[in-house]
Design an enzyme around this catalytic site. Sequence first.
Site, PDB file in Angstrom:
ATOM      1  N   TYR A   1       0.427   0.109  10.399  1.00 31.27           N
ATOM      2  CA  TYR A   1       0.107  -0.112   9.311  1.00 31.27           C
ATOM      3  C   TYR A   1       1.154   0.126   8.270  1.00 31.27           C
ATOM      4  O   TYR A   1       1.752  -0.659   7.649  1.00 31.27           O
ATOM      5  CB  TYR A   1      -1.050   0.847   8.843  1.00 31.27           C
ATOM      6  CG  TYR A   1      -1.698   0.058   7.583  1.00 31.27           C
ATOM      7  CD1 TYR A   1      -2.159  -0.890   7.338  1.00 31.27           C
ATOM      8  CD2 TYR A   1      -1.664   1.183   6.480  1.00 31.27           C
ATOM      9  CE1 TYR A   1      -2.661  -1.215   6.054  1.00 31.27           C
ATOM     10  CE2 TYR A   1      -1.900   1.020   5.238  1.00 31.27           C
ATOM     11  CZ  TYR A   1      -2.578  -0.349   4.991  1.00 31.27           C
ATOM     12  OH  TYR A   1      -3.105  -0.615   3.882  1.00 31.27           O
TER      13      TYR A   1
ATOM     14  N   SER B   1       0.723  -1.357  -0.089  1.00 29.98           N
ATOM     15  CA  SER B   1      -0.144  -0.099  -0.036  1.00 29.98           C
ATOM     16  C   SER B   1       0.992   1.313   0.077  1.00 29.98           C
ATOM     17  O   SER B   1       1.888   1.305   0.478  1.00 29.98           O
ATOM     18  CB  SER B   1      -1.050   0.134   1.437  1.00 29.98           C
ATOM     19  OG  SER B   1      -1.253   1.185   1.362  1.00 29.98           O
TER      20      SER B   1
END
Length: 305
Positions: free
Chosen positions: A178, A152
């Site tokens: 994350y 991502s």
Amino acid sequence: MSRITTPYGFHTTADEVAAGHDLAGRRAIVTGGASGIGLETVRTLVRAGADVTVAVRDPDAAQAALKDDTVRIARLDVADPDSVRAFTAAWDGPLHLLINNAGVMAVPDLRRTAGGIELQFATNHLGHFALATGLHGALAAAGGARIVALSSAGHHVAPVDFDDIDFENRPYDPWVAYGQAKTATVLFTVEATRRWAADGIHANAVSPGGVMTNLQRYIPEETRAQWEKAPILKTPQQGAATTMVAALAPEFDRVGGRYLEDCAEAEVIDDDAEAGLADPGVRRWALDPAAARRLWEVSTAFAAR
């Protein structure tokens, strides 16, 4: 080393990438293939003739979503080492495509697995690391396997903090957690390719772009509403296109350790460059060979707990 491009781009769909590919006789595993990008990845692979196994925590939900008796469904919780070991032990025969799609984003509070590992690192990286290493023999037997690991633009937020991966001595931040997990996803592909290319196995990381799915379930409602209005959003079929490029495109045959976005290899950007969740490019820290080797060693030790 020149950047690899393809005829596809931002608006391309997974089906458009797969058009003309006959995957009859080729076996694929897609983790988290019951919703969102994973579901579209599965549908595209099936339409192209692949023998697909969907590896999910809830097989019943997967069956309801897929409505396709030709798809194999198996239970797999990538955050549970026992579940990963059971899955890999049960696999028989070659594996041509391993698509590490399952993930979790921005868990608001610090959560750990039963083994004491921070949940986002365990889910997004460590479980998939154990899955790939457990399936190494099956991938090698395919004679030209590809691994696709979903990363991502969130990797821009943070490198892997090797001194405190589990947030034992630093304040927990959901986006930092994350970010380091998605950086780890890229680093895995760098080292997996270095170690396994001689076995015919190549791994690449992909950013699907902005796609609204169940992945955003922990994002505040107001923030999700703002994101849904963003002009850079893709449909799940468009989000799955870069996965299909890494899995099928001839430009990435026997090529690994790359980070793809919008159906092409991304530009490398400096670690101190201004970049966030919506920005293109791949940080140098995500492609660093030394960090990739260190992460492999750390991940092996975590997996042995």
